[in-house]
Design a protein around this motif. Structure first.
Motif, PDB file in Angstrom:
ATOM      1  N   ASN A   8      44.718  42.936  35.105  1.00  0.00           N
ATOM      2  CA  ASN A   8      43.942  42.508  36.252  1.00  0.00           C
ATOM      3  C   ASN A   8      44.898  42.456  37.543  1.00  0.00           C
ATOM      4  O   ASN A   8      44.368  41.711  38.526  1.00  0.00           O
ATOM      5  N   TRP A   9      46.183  42.834  37.679  1.00  0.00           N
ATOM      6  CA  TRP A   9      46.767  42.594  38.833  1.00  0.00           C
ATOM      7  C   TRP A   9      46.139  43.521  40.126  1.00  0.00           C
ATOM      8  O   TRP A   9      46.388  43.133  41.382  1.00  0.00           O
ATOM      9  N   TYR A  10      45.406  44.487  39.773  1.00  0.00           N
ATOM     10  CA  TYR A  10      44.895  45.510  40.957  1.00  0.00           C
ATOM     11  C   TYR A  10      43.475  45.134  41.200  1.00  0.00           C
ATOM     12  O   TYR A  10      42.924  44.430  40.816  1.00  0.00           O
ATOM     13  N   ILE A  11      43.238  45.698  42.339  1.00  0.00           N
ATOM     14  CA  ILE A  11      41.998  45.548  43.155  1.00  0.00           C
ATOM     15  C   ILE A  11      40.765  46.387  42.265  1.00  0.00           C
ATOM     16  O   ILE A  11      39.675  45.858  41.994  1.00  0.00           O
ATOM     17  N   HIS A  12      41.153  47.612  42.237  1.00  0.00           N
ATOM     18  CA  HIS A  12      40.128  48.363  41.620  1.00  0.00           C
ATOM     19  C   HIS A  12      40.861  49.222  40.318  1.00  0.00           C
ATOM     20  O   HIS A  12      40.030  49.607  39.689  1.00  0.00           O
ATOM     21  N   GLY A  13      42.031  49.845  40.629  1.00  0.00           N
ATOM     22  CA  GLY A  13      42.532  50.712  39.683  1.00  0.00           C
ATOM     23  C   GLY A  13      44.031  50.597  39.913  1.00  0.00           C
ATOM     24  O   GLY A  13      44.609  50.687  41.180  1.00  0.00           O
ATOM     25  N   HIS A  14      44.880  50.711  38.546  1.00  0.00           N
ATOM     26  CA  HIS A  14      46.217  50.517  38.418  1.00  0.00           C
ATOM     27  C   HIS A  14      46.839  51.843  39.656  1.00  0.00           C
ATOM     28  O   HIS A  14      47.493  51.581  40.457  1.00  0.00           O
ATOM     29  N   LYS A  15      46.609  52.966  39.193  1.00  0.00           N
ATOM     30  CA  LYS A  15      47.135  54.201  40.030  1.00  0.00           C
ATOM     31  C   LYS A  15      46.578  54.293  41.407  1.00  0.00           C
ATOM     32  O   LYS A  15      47.028  54.424  42.404  1.00  0.00           O
ATOM     33  N   SER A  16      45.068  54.177  41.328  1.00  0.00           N
ATOM     34  CA  SER A  16      44.428  54.278  42.788  1.00  0.00           C
ATOM     35  C   SER A  16      44.954  53.178  43.679  1.00  0.00           C
ATOM     36  O   SER A  16      45.068  53.419  44.927  1.00  0.00           O
ATOM     37  N   ASP A  17      45.069  51.975  43.345  1.00  0.00           N
ATOM     38  CA  ASP A  17      45.817  51.012  44.143  1.00  0.00           C
ATOM     39  C   ASP A  17      46.988  51.335  44.847  1.00  0.00           C
ATOM     40  O   ASP A  17      47.249  50.970  45.818  1.00  0.00           O
ATOM     41  N   ILE A  18      47.817  51.855  43.856  1.00  0.00           N
ATOM     42  CA  ILE A  18      49.152  51.978  44.136  1.00  0.00           C
ATOM     43  C   ILE A  18      49.106  53.043  45.385  1.00  0.00           C
ATOM     44  O   ILE A  18      49.756  53.316  46.390  1.00  0.00           O
ATOM     45  N   ALA A  19      48.327  54.085  45.165  1.00  0.00           N
ATOM     46  CA  ALA A  19      48.162  55.365  46.002  1.00  0.00           C
ATOM     47  C   ALA A  19      47.563  54.989  47.389  1.00  0.00           C
ATOM     48  O   ALA A  19      47.997  55.327  48.454  1.00  0.00           O
ATOM     49  N   LEU A 260      42.559  54.997  55.738  1.00  0.00           N
ATOM     50  CA  LEU A 260      42.193  55.459  54.168  1.00  0.00           C
ATOM     51  C   LEU A 260      42.047  54.015  53.196  1.00  0.00           C
ATOM     52  O   LEU A 260      41.443  54.192  52.145  1.00  0.00           O
ATOM     53  N   GLN A 261      42.714  53.214  53.518  1.00  0.00           N
ATOM     54  CA  GLN A 261      42.712  51.647  53.028  1.00  0.00           C
ATOM     55  C   GLN A 261      41.521  51.550  52.933  1.00  0.00           C
ATOM     56  O   GLN A 261      40.829  50.889  51.898  1.00  0.00           O
ATOM     57  N   TYR A 262      40.796  51.500  54.189  1.00  0.00           N
ATOM     58  CA  TYR A 262      39.432  50.581  54.444  1.00  0.00           C
ATOM     59  C   TYR A 262      38.394  51.782  53.358  1.00  0.00           C
ATOM     60  O   TYR A 262      37.572  50.982  52.752  1.00  0.00           O
ATOM     61  N   ILE A 263      38.366  52.921  53.750  1.00  0.00           N
ATOM     62  CA  ILE A 263      37.535  53.867  52.796  1.00  0.00           C
ATOM     63  C   ILE A 263      37.694  53.478  51.421  1.00  0.00           C
ATOM     64  O   ILE A 263      36.693  53.398  50.418  1.00  0.00           O
ATOM     65  N   TYR A 264      38.867  53.232  50.815  1.00  0.00           N
ATOM     66  CA  TYR A 264      39.067  53.053  49.373  1.00  0.00           C
ATOM     67  C   TYR A 264      38.433  51.757  49.129  1.00  0.00           C
ATOM     68  O   TYR A 264      37.692  51.556  48.062  1.00  0.00           O
ATOM     69  N   ILE A 265      38.632  50.649  49.846  1.00  0.00           N
ATOM     70  CA  ILE A 265      38.142  49.257  49.343  1.00  0.00           C
ATOM     71  C   ILE A 265      36.676  49.241  49.663  1.00  0.00           C
ATOM     72  O   ILE A 265      35.980  48.689  48.710  1.00  0.00           O
ATOM     73  N   VAL A 266      36.017  49.836  50.450  1.00  0.00           N
ATOM     74  CA  VAL A 266      34.569  49.966  50.532  1.00  0.00           C
ATOM     75  C   VAL A 266      33.881  50.640  49.275  1.00  0.00           C
ATOM     76  O   VAL A 266      32.958  50.317  48.924  1.00  0.00           O
ATOM     77  N   TYR A 267      34.653  51.685  48.929  1.00  0.00           N
ATOM     78  CA  TYR A 267      34.295  52.784  47.756  1.00  0.00           C
ATOM     79  C   TYR A 267      34.391  51.451  46.538  1.00  0.00           C
ATOM     80  O   TYR A 267      33.473  51.489  45.526  1.00  0.00           O
ATOM     81  N   ALA A 268      35.619  50.799  46.465  1.00  0.00           N
ATOM     82  CA  ALA A 268      35.774  49.875  45.527  1.00  0.00           C
ATOM     83  C   ALA A 268      34.643  48.839  45.307  1.00  0.00           C
ATOM     84  O   ALA A 268      34.139  48.484  43.999  1.00  0.00           O
TER      85      ALA A 268
END
Length: 353
Positions: A8-19, A260-268
Protein backbone atom coordinates in the motif's frame (compact mmCIF):
# COMPACT_ATOMS: atom_id res chain seq x y z
CA UNK A 1 8.08 -4.45 6.98
CA UNK A 2 4.70 -6.09 6.72
CA UNK A 3 3.07 -7.27 3.51
CA UNK A 4 0.39 -4.61 3.90
CA UNK A 5 3.00 -1.85 4.04
CA UNK A 6 4.73 -3.22 0.95
CA UNK A 7 1.48 -3.33 -0.96
CA UNK A 8 0.00 0.00 0.00
CA UNK A 9 2.80 2.53 -0.49
CA UNK A 10 1.19 3.67 -3.73
CA UNK A 11 -1.90 5.78 -4.37
CA UNK A 12 -3.49 3.68 -7.10
CA UNK A 13 -1.04 1.15 -8.52
CA UNK A 14 2.64 0.29 -8.22
CA UNK A 15 3.65 0.74 -11.86
CA UNK A 16 1.05 3.40 -12.69
CA UNK A 17 2.10 5.59 -9.74
CA UNK A 18 5.72 5.41 -10.86
CA UNK A 19 4.82 6.32 -14.44
CA UNK A 20 2.08 8.92 -13.94
CA UNK A 21 3.17 10.60 -10.71
CA UNK A 22 6.78 10.00 -9.72
CA UNK A 23 8.37 9.91 -13.20
CA UNK A 24 5.79 12.17 -14.85
CA UNK A 25 8.10 15.25 -14.78
CA UNK A 26 10.77 13.16 -16.52
CA UNK A 27 8.26 12.12 -19.19
CA UNK A 28 7.37 15.80 -19.69
CA UNK A 29 11.07 16.68 -19.97
CA UNK A 30 11.60 14.01 -22.64
CA UNK A 31 8.58 15.31 -24.59
CA UNK A 32 9.93 18.87 -24.55
CA UNK A 33 13.45 17.69 -25.44
CA UNK A 34 12.18 15.70 -28.43
CA UNK A 35 10.04 18.53 -29.80
CA UNK A 36 11.66 21.82 -28.77
CA UNK A 37 15.10 23.21 -29.58
CA UNK A 38 17.34 24.35 -26.70
CA UNK A 39 17.28 28.11 -26.28
CA UNK A 40 19.70 30.14 -28.33
CA UNK A 41 19.85 33.78 -27.32
CA UNK A 42 16.15 34.26 -26.62
CA UNK A 43 15.22 33.19 -23.12
CA UNK A 44 11.52 33.89 -23.40
CA UNK A 45 10.25 32.05 -26.47
CA UNK A 46 11.86 30.21 -29.37
CA UNK A 47 10.56 30.47 -32.91
CA UNK A 48 11.75 26.89 -33.33
CA UNK A 49 9.06 25.60 -30.96
CA UNK A 50 6.30 24.19 -33.20
CA UNK A 51 2.99 26.02 -33.08
CA UNK A 52 1.13 22.70 -32.91
CA UNK A 53 3.02 21.82 -29.73
CA UNK A 54 2.13 25.17 -28.18
CA UNK A 55 -1.53 24.59 -28.99
CA UNK A 56 -1.46 20.94 -27.84
CA UNK A 57 0.13 21.85 -24.49
CA UNK A 58 -2.45 24.61 -24.01
CA UNK A 59 -5.35 22.28 -24.79
CA UNK A 60 -4.00 19.69 -22.36
CA UNK A 61 -3.80 22.39 -19.69
CA UNK A 62 -7.37 23.54 -20.37
CA UNK A 63 -8.56 19.92 -20.27
CA UNK A 64 -7.17 19.23 -16.82
CA UNK A 65 -8.68 22.51 -15.57
CA UNK A 66 -12.12 21.38 -16.70
CA UNK A 67 -11.64 17.89 -15.27
CA UNK A 68 -12.11 19.21 -11.72
CA UNK A 69 -15.86 19.23 -12.37
CA UNK A 70 -15.77 15.43 -12.38
CA UNK A 71 -14.65 15.67 -8.75
CA UNK A 72 -17.16 18.32 -7.73
CA UNK A 73 -20.36 18.27 -9.76
CA UNK A 74 -20.33 14.57 -10.68
CA UNK A 75 -19.70 13.39 -7.14
CA UNK A 76 -23.18 13.38 -5.60
CA UNK A 77 -21.94 13.23 -2.00
CA UNK A 78 -19.62 16.19 -2.34
CA UNK A 79 -22.01 18.23 -4.49
CA UNK A 80 -24.84 17.96 -1.95
CA UNK A 81 -22.48 18.98 0.83
CA UNK A 82 -21.17 22.07 -0.95
CA UNK A 83 -23.78 22.83 -3.60
CA UNK A 84 -23.68 26.61 -3.04
CA UNK A 85 -19.91 26.69 -3.52
CA UNK A 86 -20.39 24.84 -6.79
CA UNK A 87 -23.29 26.92 -8.14
CA UNK A 88 -24.16 30.28 -6.56
CA UNK A 89 -20.65 31.61 -5.88
CA UNK A 90 -19.29 30.88 -9.39
CA UNK A 91 -22.36 32.51 -10.94
CA UNK A 92 -21.96 35.63 -8.79
CA UNK A 93 -18.27 35.90 -9.68
CA UNK A 94 -18.99 35.48 -13.39
CA UNK A 95 -21.59 38.25 -13.31
CA UNK A 96 -19.14 40.50 -11.43
CA UNK A 97 -16.47 39.96 -14.11
CA UNK A 98 -19.00 40.69 -16.86
CA UNK A 99 -20.14 43.89 -15.18
CA UNK A 100 -16.75 45.22 -14.06
CA UNK A 101 -13.57 45.16 -16.20
CA UNK A 102 -11.65 45.97 -13.02
CA UNK A 103 -12.88 42.77 -11.35
CA UNK A 104 -12.08 40.83 -14.52
CA UNK A 105 -8.53 42.19 -14.61
CA UNK A 106 -8.00 41.58 -10.89
CA UNK A 107 -9.22 38.00 -11.21
CA UNK A 108 -6.84 37.47 -14.12
CA UNK A 109 -3.85 38.56 -12.04
CA UNK A 110 -4.98 36.42 -9.09
CA UNK A 111 -5.35 33.48 -11.47
CA UNK A 112 -1.71 33.72 -12.62
CA UNK A 113 -0.30 33.49 -9.10
CA UNK A 114 -2.93 31.02 -7.90
CA UNK A 115 -1.98 28.75 -10.80
CA UNK A 116 1.62 28.60 -9.59
CA UNK A 117 0.57 27.93 -6.00
CA UNK A 118 -1.89 25.27 -7.13
CA UNK A 119 0.82 23.45 -9.12
CA UNK A 120 3.21 23.47 -6.17
CA UNK A 121 0.51 22.19 -3.83
CA UNK A 122 -0.21 19.27 -6.14
CA UNK A 123 3.37 18.05 -5.77
CA UNK A 124 3.18 18.76 -2.04
CA UNK A 125 -0.12 16.88 -1.80
CA UNK A 126 1.21 13.78 -3.51
CA UNK A 127 4.13 13.77 -1.09
CA UNK A 128 1.82 14.00 1.91
CA UNK A 129 -0.37 11.19 0.59
CA UNK A 130 2.70 8.97 0.21
CA UNK A 131 3.67 9.84 3.78
CA UNK A 132 0.18 8.87 4.94
CA UNK A 133 0.47 5.55 3.11
CA UNK A 134 3.52 4.80 5.27
CA UNK A 135 1.52 5.53 8.42
CA UNK A 136 3.36 8.74 9.33
CA UNK A 137 1.92 11.54 11.44
CA UNK A 138 0.14 13.91 8.99
CA UNK A 139 1.87 16.88 10.64
CA UNK A 140 5.39 15.39 10.61
CA UNK A 141 7.48 17.21 8.02
CA UNK A 142 4.48 19.06 6.60
CA UNK A 143 6.09 22.51 6.56
CA UNK A 144 9.36 21.01 5.34
CA UNK A 145 7.56 19.46 2.36
CA UNK A 146 5.74 22.68 1.56
CA UNK A 147 9.06 24.50 1.37
CA UNK A 148 10.61 21.75 -0.73
CA UNK A 149 7.68 21.83 -3.18
CA UNK A 150 8.56 25.49 -3.80
CA UNK A 151 12.29 24.77 -4.14
CA UNK A 152 11.90 21.93 -6.64
CA UNK A 153 8.91 23.24 -8.56
CA UNK A 154 9.31 27.00 -8.88
CA UNK A 155 12.63 28.30 -7.57
CA UNK A 156 14.69 27.18 -10.63
CA UNK A 157 12.29 29.11 -12.88
CA UNK A 158 12.65 32.22 -10.73
CA UNK A 159 16.44 31.89 -10.88
CA UNK A 160 16.18 31.61 -14.68
CA UNK A 161 14.67 35.11 -14.76
CA UNK A 162 17.88 36.50 -13.26
CA UNK A 163 19.82 35.36 -16.35
CA UNK A 164 17.64 37.19 -18.83
CA UNK A 165 19.37 39.93 -20.86
CA UNK A 166 18.21 43.47 -20.10
CA UNK A 167 16.42 43.57 -23.45
CA UNK A 168 14.24 40.61 -22.45
CA UNK A 169 13.71 40.92 -18.70
CA UNK A 170 10.98 43.56 -18.86
CA UNK A 171 8.89 41.60 -21.34
CA UNK A 172 9.25 38.38 -19.38
CA UNK A 173 8.30 39.92 -16.06
CA UNK A 174 5.29 41.72 -17.50
CA UNK A 175 4.04 38.87 -19.67
CA UNK A 176 4.68 35.84 -17.45
CA UNK A 177 4.44 37.32 -13.95
CA UNK A 178 1.80 39.96 -14.74
CA UNK A 179 3.89 42.66 -13.05
CA UNK A 180 2.87 46.26 -13.80
CA UNK A 181 5.25 47.71 -16.38
CA UNK A 182 6.18 50.74 -14.23
CA UNK A 183 7.20 48.49 -11.33
CA UNK A 184 9.45 46.46 -13.63
CA UNK A 185 11.10 49.53 -15.12
CA UNK A 186 11.86 50.97 -11.70
CA UNK A 187 12.87 47.82 -9.83
CA UNK A 188 13.83 45.26 -12.50
CA UNK A 189 17.50 45.50 -11.40
CA UNK A 190 16.53 43.70 -8.19
CA UNK A 191 15.87 40.55 -10.22
CA UNK A 192 19.41 40.16 -11.51
CA UNK A 193 20.96 41.03 -8.15
CA UNK A 194 18.94 38.28 -6.48
CA UNK A 195 20.60 35.44 -8.44
CA UNK A 196 23.24 34.34 -5.92
CA UNK A 197 20.94 34.65 -2.87
CA UNK A 198 18.29 32.57 -4.64
CA UNK A 199 20.77 29.84 -5.56
CA UNK A 200 22.08 29.77 -2.00
CA UNK A 201 18.50 29.60 -0.75
CA UNK A 202 17.79 26.52 -2.87
CA UNK A 203 21.00 24.68 -1.94
CA UNK A 204 20.73 25.67 1.70
CA UNK A 205 17.13 24.57 2.01
CA UNK A 206 17.87 21.22 0.35
CA UNK A 207 20.61 20.55 2.89
CA UNK A 208 18.35 21.69 5.75
CA UNK A 209 15.58 19.42 4.41
CA UNK A 210 17.85 16.36 4.38
CA UNK A 211 19.17 17.15 7.86
CA UNK A 212 15.65 17.64 9.26
CA UNK A 213 14.34 14.38 7.85
CA UNK A 214 17.32 12.47 9.17
CA UNK A 215 16.27 13.69 12.61
CA UNK A 216 12.65 12.68 11.96
CA UNK A 217 13.74 9.20 10.85
CA UNK A 218 15.68 8.75 14.09
CA UNK A 219 12.49 9.65 15.96
CA UNK A 220 10.39 7.01 14.22
CA UNK A 221 9.43 8.58 10.89
CA UNK A 222 8.95 5.89 8.21
CA UNK A 223 11.10 6.72 5.18
CA UNK A 224 8.87 7.37 2.14
CA UNK A 225 10.82 6.47 -0.99
CA UNK A 226 7.94 7.51 -3.25
CA UNK A 227 7.76 11.03 -1.82
CA UNK A 228 11.47 11.71 -1.92
CA UNK A 229 11.76 10.22 -5.42
CA UNK A 230 8.94 12.50 -6.61
CA UNK A 231 10.60 15.59 -5.15
CA UNK A 232 14.00 14.60 -6.56
CA UNK A 233 12.67 13.92 -10.08
CA UNK A 234 10.65 17.15 -10.05
CA UNK A 235 13.64 19.18 -8.90
CA UNK A 236 16.18 17.71 -11.31
CA UNK A 237 13.91 18.00 -14.35
CA UNK A 238 12.86 21.56 -13.49
CA UNK A 239 16.52 22.56 -13.15
CA UNK A 240 17.37 20.96 -16.51
CA UNK A 241 14.50 22.75 -18.23
CA UNK A 242 15.58 26.05 -16.69
CA UNK A 243 19.20 25.52 -17.75
CA UNK A 244 18.60 24.64 -21.39
CA UNK A 245 15.16 25.76 -22.57
CA UNK A 246 13.11 28.93 -22.84
CA UNK A 247 10.61 30.19 -20.30
CA UNK A 248 7.77 29.22 -22.65
CA UNK A 249 9.11 25.68 -23.02
CA UNK A 250 9.41 25.53 -19.23
CA UNK A 251 5.76 26.53 -18.93
CA UNK A 252 4.81 23.76 -21.37
CA UNK A 253 6.91 21.27 -19.39
CA UNK A 254 5.23 22.20 -16.10
CA UNK A 255 1.75 22.15 -17.57
CA UNK A 256 2.28 18.75 -19.19
CA UNK A 257 3.38 16.87 -16.09
CA UNK A 258 0.92 18.70 -13.85
CA UNK A 259 -1.99 17.88 -16.18
CA UNK A 260 -1.03 14.23 -16.65
CA UNK A 261 -0.65 13.75 -12.90
CA UNK A 262 -4.02 15.38 -12.36
CA UNK A 263 -5.83 13.28 -14.95
CA UNK A 264 -4.35 10.20 -13.33
CA UNK A 265 -5.37 11.12 -9.78
CA UNK A 266 -8.91 12.02 -10.85
CA UNK A 267 -9.18 8.68 -12.61
CA UNK A 268 -7.89 6.90 -9.50
CA UNK A 269 -10.22 8.72 -7.12
CA UNK A 270 -13.39 8.99 -9.20
CA UNK A 271 -13.76 5.74 -11.13
CA UNK A 272 -15.62 4.15 -8.23
CA UNK A 273 -17.90 7.15 -7.95
CA UNK A 274 -18.59 7.07 -11.69
CA UNK A 275 -19.42 3.39 -11.43
CA UNK A 276 -21.92 4.08 -8.66
CA UNK A 277 -23.57 6.73 -10.81
CA UNK A 278 -23.97 4.23 -13.61
CA UNK A 279 -25.55 1.43 -11.56
CA UNK A 280 -29.16 1.39 -10.44
CA UNK A 281 -30.00 3.49 -7.38
CA UNK A 282 -30.92 0.51 -5.24
CA UNK A 283 -27.56 -1.04 -6.03
CA UNK A 284 -25.51 2.07 -5.31
CA UNK A 285 -25.09 1.19 -1.65
CA UNK A 286 -23.44 -2.16 -2.28
CA UNK A 287 -19.67 -2.57 -2.19
CA UNK A 288 -18.63 -2.75 -5.81
CA UNK A 289 -16.08 -5.36 -6.69
CA UNK A 290 -12.93 -4.40 -8.59
CA UNK A 291 -14.26 -5.86 -11.83
CA UNK A 292 -17.32 -3.61 -11.61
CA UNK A 293 -15.07 -0.56 -11.81
CA UNK A 294 -14.83 -1.26 -15.52
CA UNK A 295 -18.03 0.78 -15.88
CA UNK A 296 -16.39 3.79 -14.26
CA UNK A 297 -13.26 3.32 -16.37
CA UNK A 298 -15.32 3.29 -19.56
CA UNK A 299 -17.22 6.42 -18.51
CA UNK A 300 -13.94 8.19 -17.70
CA UNK A 301 -12.06 7.35 -20.89
CA UNK A 302 -14.90 7.12 -23.42
CA UNK A 303 -17.11 9.97 -22.21
CA UNK A 304 -15.48 12.37 -19.73
CA UNK A 305 -11.97 12.57 -21.23
CA UNK A 306 -13.20 13.11 -24.83
CA UNK A 307 -15.69 15.73 -23.64
CA UNK A 308 -13.15 17.74 -21.65
CA UNK A 309 -10.79 17.80 -24.65
CA UNK A 310 -13.61 19.03 -26.86
CA UNK A 311 -14.35 21.83 -24.41
CA UNK A 312 -10.60 22.50 -24.03
CA UNK A 313 -10.31 22.93 -27.79
CA UNK A 314 -13.31 25.24 -27.73
CA UNK A 315 -11.64 27.30 -25.01
CA UNK A 316 -8.46 27.54 -27.07
CA UNK A 317 -10.28 29.22 -29.97
CA UNK A 318 -12.71 31.39 -27.95
CA UNK A 319 -10.76 32.49 -24.86
CA UNK A 320 -10.09 35.98 -26.28
CA UNK A 321 -13.75 36.70 -27.00
CA UNK A 322 -15.46 39.23 -24.79
CA UNK A 323 -17.67 37.71 -22.06
CA UNK A 324 -16.58 34.21 -23.10
CA UNK A 325 -13.08 34.98 -21.81
CA UNK A 326 -14.53 35.73 -18.38
CA UNK A 327 -16.27 32.35 -18.35
CA UNK A 328 -13.04 30.50 -19.16
CA UNK A 329 -11.16 32.46 -16.51
CA UNK A 330 -13.90 31.46 -14.08
CA UNK A 331 -13.31 27.77 -14.85
CA UNK A 332 -9.62 28.19 -14.02
CA UNK A 333 -10.36 29.97 -10.75
CA UNK A 334 -12.93 27.35 -9.79
CA UNK A 335 -10.41 24.61 -10.63
CA UNK A 336 -7.91 26.11 -8.19
CA UNK A 337 -10.55 26.71 -5.53
CA UNK A 338 -12.49 23.45 -5.82
CA UNK A 339 -9.36 21.34 -5.95
CA UNK A 340 -7.92 23.16 -2.96
CA UNK A 341 -10.64 21.99 -0.59
CA UNK A 342 -12.13 18.86 -2.18
CA UNK A 343 -9.33 16.62 -0.92
CA UNK A 344 -9.67 17.95 2.60
CA UNK A 345 -13.46 17.65 2.77
CA UNK A 346 -13.60 14.21 1.18
CA UNK A 347 -11.71 12.22 3.79
CA UNK A 348 -14.30 9.45 3.70
CA UNK A 349 -15.27 9.86 0.04
CA UNK A 350 -11.91 9.45 -1.71
CA UNK A 351 -11.53 5.91 -3.02
CA UNK A 352 -8.02 4.90 -4.01
CA UNK A 353 -6.37 1.54 -4.82
Amino acid sequence: MTELTKKNWYIHGHKSDIAFIILCPLIALVIVALICEPRDGNYIYSNMTPIWFTVAASVLTHAHVLLVFARSHLNVTVFKRYKYRFTVIPLMLLIAMWVSPIVFGLMGIIGVYWDEWHSLMQTFGFGRIYDGKKGNDPLAGRKLDMGMAFVVGLLPNIILLTYLPDTQVNGALVEYLEMPIMVVKQHGWLITSARIPLILLGVGYALFYIYSYNKLIKNGYQYSKAKFALFAVTGVTTILISCFYTIADGVFFGNIYHALQYIYIVYASEKSNLTEIAVKKEEAGIRLEKKDHRIGILIFFLLIIPMIFIFAGLRQVTQKMEYVAAFWLLTSLMHFWFDGFIWSVRRQDIKLN
